[in-house]
Design an enzyme around this catalytic site. Structure first.
Site, PDB file in Angstrom:
ATOM      1  N   LYS A  45      23.643  38.486 -28.497  1.00 20.98           N
ATOM      2  CA  LYS A  45      25.016  38.302 -28.075  1.00 20.98           C
ATOM      3  C   LYS A  45      25.311  36.807 -28.138  1.00 20.98           C
ATOM      4  O   LYS A  45      24.398  35.990 -28.171  1.00 20.98           O
ATOM      5  CB  LYS A  45      25.185  38.829 -26.645  1.00 20.98           C
ATOM      6  CG  LYS A  45      26.615  38.858 -26.167  1.00 20.98           C
ATOM      7  CD  LYS A  45      26.844  39.917 -25.092  1.00 20.98           C
ATOM      8  CE  LYS A  45      28.296  39.893 -24.635  1.00 20.98           C
ATOM      9  NZ  LYS A  45      29.221  40.087 -25.799  1.00 20.98           N
ATOM     10  N   ASN A  69      38.167  45.426 -27.252  1.00 21.52           N
ATOM     11  CA  ASN A  69      37.349  44.926 -26.163  1.00 21.52           C
ATOM     12  C   ASN A  69      37.794  43.546 -25.738  1.00 21.52           C
ATOM     13  O   ASN A  69      38.294  42.765 -26.535  1.00 21.52           O
ATOM     14  CB  ASN A  69      35.865  44.897 -26.555  1.00 21.52           C
ATOM     15  CG  ASN A  69      35.486  43.647 -27.314  1.00 21.52           C
ATOM     16  OD1 ASN A  69      35.232  42.592 -26.737  1.00 21.52           O
ATOM     17  ND2 ASN A  69      35.481  43.751 -28.646  1.00 21.52           N
ATOM     18  N   ASN A 127      29.346  31.569 -34.044  1.00 23.07           N
ATOM     19  CA  ASN A 127      30.585  32.318 -33.866  1.00 23.07           C
ATOM     20  C   ASN A 127      31.741  31.332 -33.752  1.00 23.07           C
ATOM     21  O   ASN A 127      31.855  30.620 -32.749  1.00 23.07           O
ATOM     22  CB  ASN A 127      30.461  33.172 -32.592  1.00 23.07           C
ATOM     23  CG  ASN A 127      31.743  33.905 -32.240  1.00 23.07           C
ATOM     24  OD1 ASN A 127      32.726  33.835 -32.968  1.00 23.07           O
ATOM     25  ND2 ASN A 127      31.722  34.604 -31.122  1.00 23.07           N
ATOM     26  N   CYS A 130      36.319  30.948 -31.672  1.00 19.22           N
ATOM     27  CA  CYS A 130      36.524  30.363 -30.346  1.00 19.22           C
ATOM     28  C   CYS A 130      37.816  29.568 -30.351  1.00 19.22           C
ATOM     29  O   CYS A 130      38.021  28.727 -31.227  1.00 19.22           O
ATOM     30  CB  CYS A 130      35.359  29.447 -30.014  1.00 19.22           C
ATOM     31  SG  CYS A 130      35.588  28.574 -28.463  1.00 19.22           S
ATOM     32  N   LYS A 164      29.749  32.878 -38.659  1.00 22.51           N
ATOM     33  CA  LYS A 164      30.495  34.124 -38.491  1.00 22.51           C
ATOM     34  C   LYS A 164      31.980  33.803 -38.464  1.00 22.51           C
ATOM     35  O   LYS A 164      32.518  33.285 -37.484  1.00 22.51           O
ATOM     36  CB  LYS A 164      30.086  34.848 -37.218  1.00 22.51           C
ATOM     37  CG  LYS A 164      30.783  36.185 -37.095  1.00 22.51           C
ATOM     38  CD  LYS A 164      30.077  37.082 -36.147  1.00 22.51           C
ATOM     39  CE  LYS A 164      30.718  38.453 -36.130  1.00 22.51           C
ATOM     40  NZ  LYS A 164      30.066  39.320 -35.147  1.00 22.51           N
ATOM     41  N   ASN A 191      34.697  39.624 -37.697  1.00 20.62           N
ATOM     42  CA  ASN A 191      34.731  39.723 -36.249  1.00 20.62           C
ATOM     43  C   ASN A 191      35.927  40.614 -35.905  1.00 20.62           C
ATOM     44  O   ASN A 191      36.622  41.094 -36.800  1.00 20.62           O
ATOM     45  CB  ASN A 191      34.878  38.319 -35.644  1.00 20.62           C
ATOM     46  CG  ASN A 191      34.250  38.244 -34.258  1.00 20.62           C
ATOM     47  OD1 ASN A 191      34.360  39.184 -33.480  1.00 20.62           O
ATOM     48  ND2 ASN A 191      33.602  37.125 -33.967  1.00 20.62           N
ATOM     49  N   THR A 266      30.294  48.824 -33.408  1.00 25.01           N
ATOM     50  CA  THR A 266      30.879  49.908 -32.618  1.00 25.01           C
ATOM     51  C   THR A 266      30.181  51.256 -32.814  1.00 25.01           C
ATOM     52  O   THR A 266      30.018  52.008 -31.860  1.00 25.01           O
ATOM     53  CB  THR A 266      32.379  50.023 -32.958  1.00 25.01           C
ATOM     54  OG1 THR A 266      33.004  48.763 -32.664  1.00 25.01           O
ATOM     55  CG2 THR A 266      33.046  51.107 -32.149  1.00 25.01           C
TER      56      THR A 266
HETATM   57  C1  LIG Z   1      32.092  45.208 -27.303  1.00 26.87           C
HETATM   58  C2  LIG Z   1      31.944  44.188 -28.397  1.00 26.87           C
HETATM   59  C3  LIG Z   1      31.389  42.941 -28.123  1.00 26.87           C
HETATM   60  C4  LIG Z   1      31.256  41.976 -29.119  1.00 26.87           C
HETATM   61  N1  LIG Z   1      30.695  40.761 -28.835  1.00 26.87           N
HETATM   62  C5  LIG Z   1      30.544  39.840 -29.824  1.00 26.87           C
HETATM   63  C6  LIG Z   1      29.903  38.604 -29.555  1.00 26.87           C
HETATM   64  O1  LIG Z   1      29.451  38.334 -28.446  1.00 26.87           O
HETATM   65  N2  LIG Z   1      29.810  37.698 -30.577  1.00 26.87           N
HETATM   66  C7  LIG Z   1      30.265  37.961 -31.847  1.00 26.87           C
HETATM   67  O2  LIG Z   1      30.134  37.116 -32.729  1.00 26.87           O
HETATM   68  N3  LIG Z   1      30.862  39.154 -32.138  1.00 26.87           N
HETATM   69  C8  LIG Z   1      31.006  40.097 -31.151  1.00 26.87           C
HETATM   70  N4  LIG Z   1      31.594  41.301 -31.447  1.00 26.87           N
HETATM   71  C9  LIG Z   1      32.053  41.586 -32.833  1.00 26.87           C
HETATM   72  C10 LIG Z   1      31.040  42.452 -33.581  1.00 26.87           C
HETATM   73  O3  LIG Z   1      29.834  41.735 -33.742  1.00 26.87           O
HETATM   74  C11 LIG Z   1      31.580  42.837 -34.967  1.00 26.87           C
HETATM   75  O4  LIG Z   1      31.856  41.652 -35.680  1.00 26.87           O
HETATM   76  C12 LIG Z   1      32.861  43.664 -34.888  1.00 26.87           C
HETATM   77  O5  LIG Z   1      32.804  44.533 -33.781  1.00 26.87           O
HETATM   78  C13 LIG Z   1      33.117  44.490 -36.157  1.00 26.87           C
HETATM   79  O6  LIG Z   1      32.102  45.425 -36.396  1.00 26.87           O
HETATM   80  P1  LIG Z   1      32.189  46.965 -35.905  1.00 26.87           P
HETATM   81  O7  LIG Z   1      33.528  47.482 -36.343  1.00 26.87           O
HETATM   82  O8  LIG Z   1      31.041  47.660 -36.566  1.00 26.87           O
HETATM   83  O9  LIG Z   1      32.083  46.948 -34.401  1.00 26.87           O
HETATM   84  C14 LIG Z   1      31.719  42.278 -30.450  1.00 26.87           C
HETATM   85  C15 LIG Z   1      32.273  43.526 -30.713  1.00 26.87           C
HETATM   86  C16 LIG Z   1      32.402  44.482 -29.714  1.00 26.87           C
HETATM   87  C17 LIG Z   1      33.013  45.813 -30.042  1.00 26.87           C
END
Ligand SMILES: Cc1cc2nc3c(=O)[nH]c(=O)nc-3n(C[C@H](O)[C@H](O)[C@H](O)COP(=O)(O)O)c2cc1C
Ligand SMILES: Cc1cc2nc3c(=O)[nH]c(=O)nc-3n(C[C@H](O)[C@H](O)[C@H](O)COP(=O)(O)OP(=O)(O)OC[C@H]3O[C@@H](n4cnc5c(N)ncnc54)[C@H](O)[C@@H]3O)c2cc1C
Ligand SMILES: Cc1cc2nc3c(=O)[nH]c(=O)nc-3n(C[C@H](O)[C@H](O)[C@H](O)COP(=O)(O)OP(=O)(O)OC[C@H]3O[C@@H](n4cnc5c(N)ncnc54)[C@H](O)[C@@H]3O)c2cc1C
Ligand SMILES: Cc1cc2nc3c(=O)[nH]c(=O)nc-3n(C[C@H](O)[C@H](O)[C@H](O)COP(=O)(O)O)c2cc1C
Ligand code: FES
Ligand code: FES
Lengths: 294, 265, 294, 265
Positions: A45, A69, A127, A130, A164, A191, A266
């Site tokens: 994370k 989220n 990441n 921000c 990212k 993202n 997800t």
């Molecule tokens: C609940 C949740 C928490 C996430 N936390 C982070 C994070 O801490 N850092 C980050 O770079 N991306 C975070 N993401 C983004 C995911 O890594 C990913 O880029 C994004 O969800 C798209 O992929 P998916 O559709 O398969 O979820 C988060 C996504 C979700 C749904």
């Protein structure tokens, strides 16, 4: 055998940062988790310099074929992450990628240096979704700003640096090019898309404690594929593609779009072992379509 | 507590019965370990999970185990409040059911000779049924106080052994709140550990009432969940000491003392 | 009684440009269409200076809770639109808004002037999701470029001018502010999100004849709500909100977000009379929640 | 051609039967006008239209009317090729069905004394069944040639009156393509108007074959559709003269002469 910047991987499927907590999953599933760990590398994370409690609840909103989220990047902060989590994560059967975020180049530099110095860490993911304190826009949304930050950050570690990218921009390919020129070893996307969850009471106020949030899941897959294609066409460095991947066929679509690896977020919430399933489906799919997953 | 096999399993629905306002779903889980009282499962219909109200559901839904038999039969108690529970409540014997679990930390035994006192509101009766089974099986008394909206919901009381019932409209049992029953019980004898599950306002009342009397209370909490195994950080409740706890891994059962207040959702 | 820039409207629900062809619908449904016309004003498909055949098929791709289209703005061109379609459209029981697009300020200026000169037309909507010939980005994606174009275009007609913003940008609020400062009377959003539809044969080539396309439908509603909120907070001029609206409750979410009116696109494909249904549901919903649709 | 009532209607499924590889769905449409041969309806299940493969279907699906009775009963012939047809084929009597239609321009009568010659491939038999009913009812001959993949699909031939059948594997009727049958027919007597519906390659073969013999042919075309009433501009086919036609409003039945070629999808 796919690899990421020289790191050998058992298959091309990683987890999306923040969508899998290997330490908590170990508590929920026991050692079975380690025996068939679903991802070929584990992405942490997002870690920040100072500890963050995260946003007040509610943090989740279900949407058509997706979710919004507003977690707010809760984490222990760099120090406790290095002291408490890294040793545990080092016991995972796969390479470790630590994802970090900061709001200034100085902050990010410290994170990259400290994380990069640890042997347990194979690569660093930055990441850049921000918010810039002045503009409110993502640091990564403007190619020039992104390049400026990376110029200061890149030299702080010799470890592979994955940027990212943020999808909330007019020209993600330009941002990717800027990252490559500033020395990024790879880019990952997408993202979450900036999104809003209305309160079910119809009042119009925000449902999420954090106000706005980010959209993920199958709903965004077509957008992710377009951005991954645009980026892969614009850079030479490897691309990690993600956004709504649920099956091996979807993963193949991202590889075809030019991604070297894929990540799953997800879908893991719906199917904890999705990463392994998708890797299996992808292998079968690639074999069938007579084409090797890069 | 039992840990869950890694990943989701395809279960078969073996039975469905209506109990007033509720539906009790039974599914065969031969491969799964037997759950502890208070643990839960993430469930989703194997077919057509989606396309309901607002094109949902998409994510799985959390359900406390109502009962588990030694031969691997699981029972869940459902209240239809939206697209996910509606779809699950429409399943019939033979239908496929995705399940991950048992998950979370359930109820802990009463300490220093205190008696267990079960207190449930509405569908919150579910985890108390398996808890009561467990306590009685070990020869421990397990009196239960249950509150329901009306007679249709009060039929859910049949899931426990001789509970005392209160209904908002007085159509069954005593008119009023289950917390009235609880207060009376504790005023008579406070040497108890309270096990509570129900809607947030009721849980908060129970928490406050026990806190005022220094009675230990274990609260089975609810909140929106995406994953159920600590991955999404979405299911948090604020802690009295500051910060948040993920109820899917740190709960769903938390000691009342950990909370300054039970959040509204 | 809602109104748009002084034009009285029976209810707050319009059609999204390019998602309803009143002339074709009249052929399919006969006069019943006119008796209960579903929208309080009719927005035409985008009209360009020269005729366009549109993109080669396939033009459609269904996605989770949405669709990607690559229609390619087929239209008769300005001249034939004015000569053949306007007289027919004038028989509709509602005010007419003509949507136009051009790739240069000169082109757009001619369109705005010619369309604005016609009495049948109550307002003009300008679609700025048109790729700039040099950058390839949408004209509307950059606030400065958008302001420059509008400065030349705005004076060409006294009719109300609605600028339909592009969602494929880092800061849609800045674009809306630029439009307001350049004299736009209203803004509308969101248009489709740039997206890619992979071929079902798994080859990775584009399924759509036009290459990339745009994502619409419920999948994008949470993104649309975030952009509408950001824009409504940034400008004083009225906002027309759209993106995945399927019900009166959804429409109310957009009004709560600050929109003065809403538009329905994709849902009309599923339910031809969706506009009227949503207006009814909205009225009931607003009455219930004791609040009047602005 | 009949025009459709404006908007979609909630119909009830009144029957479902399997016919080899196909499903015939029957629905009551008391409010709707009777369709003309070759017209189609946009259909969607009233419940849970979504959550299937790839979280689809989302948009309604187009289906030629197979038969329509004077008392407002409609029949459709379905082949399960994806999430939409799978969901519709799973509907049972009593289920709700959203329908918009009848839509589009159907078949036109043969001109200058030519005889009608019906030529269908696979599920393309559907619009030919109602066309044959209509021609026979008016005392016009309506011989039908049908091609199918195999015996299971060939059961669809039962929907028409004494058709001549060809199957790819020869399991039923003559081995080969329906176009072989058509060529022989036309070589014997070319004074005919051909009515064709089927997969693109077959339609293209029919078009070419008729063009070579100067035989008028009406092609019932298919293509992906979002709306079915001219709103989305998604369902186009390229015209010989250049440009495109929307098959939902200009078709689905087009004269072969309008096309240089039947597109692959
Ligand atoms: C609940 C949740 C928490 C996430 N936390 C982070 C994070 O801490 N850092 C980050 O770079 N991306 C975070 N993401 C983004 C995911 O890594 C990913 O880029 C994004 O969800 C798209 O992929 P998916 O559709 O398969 O979820 C988060 C996504 C979700 C749904
Ligand atoms: C540990 C645990 C155990 C549980 N045990 C049981 C049980 O035994 N029996 C039982 O019936 N229930 C139980 N629940 C509650 C159950 O999980 C919920 O009722 C269920 O998830 C509701 O889903 P739904 O789709 O039917 O309703 P939803 O539409 O999800 O509505 C439920 C609530 O979520 C909110 N909401 C509305 N729309 C959205 C949206 N789009 N996104 C996010 N939130 C939204 C609203 O506050 C609404 O009241 C338990 C929950 C937890 C956490
Ligand atoms: C006028 C008309 C009349 C018709 N009559 C009949 C009939 O009588 N009986 C009958 O069985 N069928 C009929 N069809 C065909 C029928 O409409 C399609 O088979 C149906 O829409 C398929 O939907 P699906 O979800 O089952 O399959 P889909 O998944 O939609 O696949 C069908 C085809 O669409 C393409 N496709 C795959 N994925 C996607 C996607 N995500 N988005 C867009 N396209 C995709 C592929 O080429 C695939 O072969 C008719 C079509 C038209 C236009
Ligand atoms: C098939 C299709 C065609 C469209 N054509 C146009 C167009 O010509 N001009 C335009 O400004 N927007 C066009 N749009 C965008 C819509 O007007 C609308 O902004 C978008 O679809 C979001 O709304 P929705 O989710 O309700 O469809 C089109 C959308 C679709 C789906
Ligand atoms: S539900 Fe995902 S962390 Fe608790
Ligand atoms: S299907 Fe929409 S125009 Fe034909």
């Amino acid at each position: 055998m796919p690899d990421l910047l020289g790191i050998e991987l058992a298959h091309p499927v990683l987890n999306g940062s923040g969508t899998f907590d290997a330490i908590a999953a170990r508590r929920a599933f026991g050692d079975a988790l380690l025996e068939d760990f679903p991802f070929s590398a584990f992405v942490s994370k997002t870690i920040t310099l100072a500890p963050r409690p995260g946003n007040p609840p509610p943090r989740l909103w279900e949407t058509p074929a997706g979710m919004v989220n507003s977690i707010g990047l809760p984490n222990k902060g760099l120090e406790r992450y290095l002291a408490e989590d890294l040793p545990e994560l080092a016991r995972l059967p796969v390479p470790l990628i630590t994802n970090v975020m900061g709001s200034t180049a100085a902050e990010i530099g410290m994170l990259v240096e400290a994380v990069g110095a640890r042997d347990e860490v194979s690569a660093i993911e930055l990441n850049v979704s921000c918010p810039n304190v002045e503009t409110g826009l993502d640091i990564g949304a403007d190619p020039r700003e992104l390049a400026a930050v990376l110029a200061q950050v890149r030299p702080r570690s010799a470890k592979p640096l994955i940027v990212k990218l943020t999808p909330n921009t007019a020209d993600v390919a330009a941002c990717a090019r800027a990252a490559q020129e500033a020395g990024a070893d790879a880019v990952s996307l997408i993202n979450t898309l900036r999104a809003f969850a209305p309160h079910p009471d119809g009042s119009g106020r925000a449902w999420l404690g954090g106000g706005t949030g980010g959209l993920s899941g199958p709903a965004i897959r077509a957008v992710a594929l377009a951005q991954v294609r645009a980026v892969a066409a614009a850079v030479e460095i490897p691309v990690v593609g993600m956004g709504g991947i649920q099956t091996g066929a979807h993963a193949a679509q991202f590889l075809e779009a030019g991604a070297a690896l894929v990540a799953v977020g997800t879908e893991t919430f719906r199917d904890p072992a999705a990463g392994a399933r998708i890797a299996r489906e992808l292998a079968a799919f690639s074999a069938k379509s007579g084409e090797v997953a890069r | 507590m039992s840990t869950a096999p890694f990943g989701r399993r395809a279960l078969r629905v073996t039975g469905r019965r209506e109990l007033g306002a509720y539906v009790v779903l039974q599914a065969a889980d031969p491969a799964g370990p037997s759950p502890a009282p208070g643990q839960f499962y993430m469930l989703a219909a194997a077919e057509r999970w989606g396309g309901g109200g607002d094109e949902r559901p998409f994510l799985p839904r959390a359900f406390s185990v109502l009962r588990a038999s030694s031969d691997g039969m699981l029972e869940f108690m459902l209240e239809d409040v939206g697209p996910g529970t509606e779809r699950l409540a429409a399943l019939a014997a033979g239908d496929g059911l995705w399940a991950t679990g048992p998950l979370g930390r359930g109820f802990r035994d009463p300490q220093d000779g205190r008696r267990a006192l079960l207190c449930g509101g509405g569908v919150g009766a579910a985890p108390l049924a398996i808890l009561q089974d467990d306590l009685l099986a070990r020869g421990l008394p397990a009196p239960a106080l249950l509150g329901f909206r009306d007679a249709a919901h009060a039929e859910g009381a049949a899931l426990l052994q001789n509970p005392r019932v209160a209904t908002d409209d007085g159509s069954i049992g005593r008119q009023g709140l289950v917390t009235d029953l609880l207060a009376a019980e504790l005023d008579a004898d406070a040497h108890a550990t309270v096990y509570a599950c129900g809607p947030p306002p009721m849980l908060e009342a129970v928490r406050a009432l026990c806190a005022a009397r220094d009675v230990p209370v274990q609260l089975a909490l609810e909140s929106g969940m995406a994953c159920g195994f600590g991955a999404c950080f979405g299911c948090v409740v604020p802690l009295a000491e500051g910060g948040y706890a993920r109820i899917c891994v740190d709960g769903p059962v938390l000691d009342g003392t950990l909370l300054a207040q039970v959040p509204a959702h």
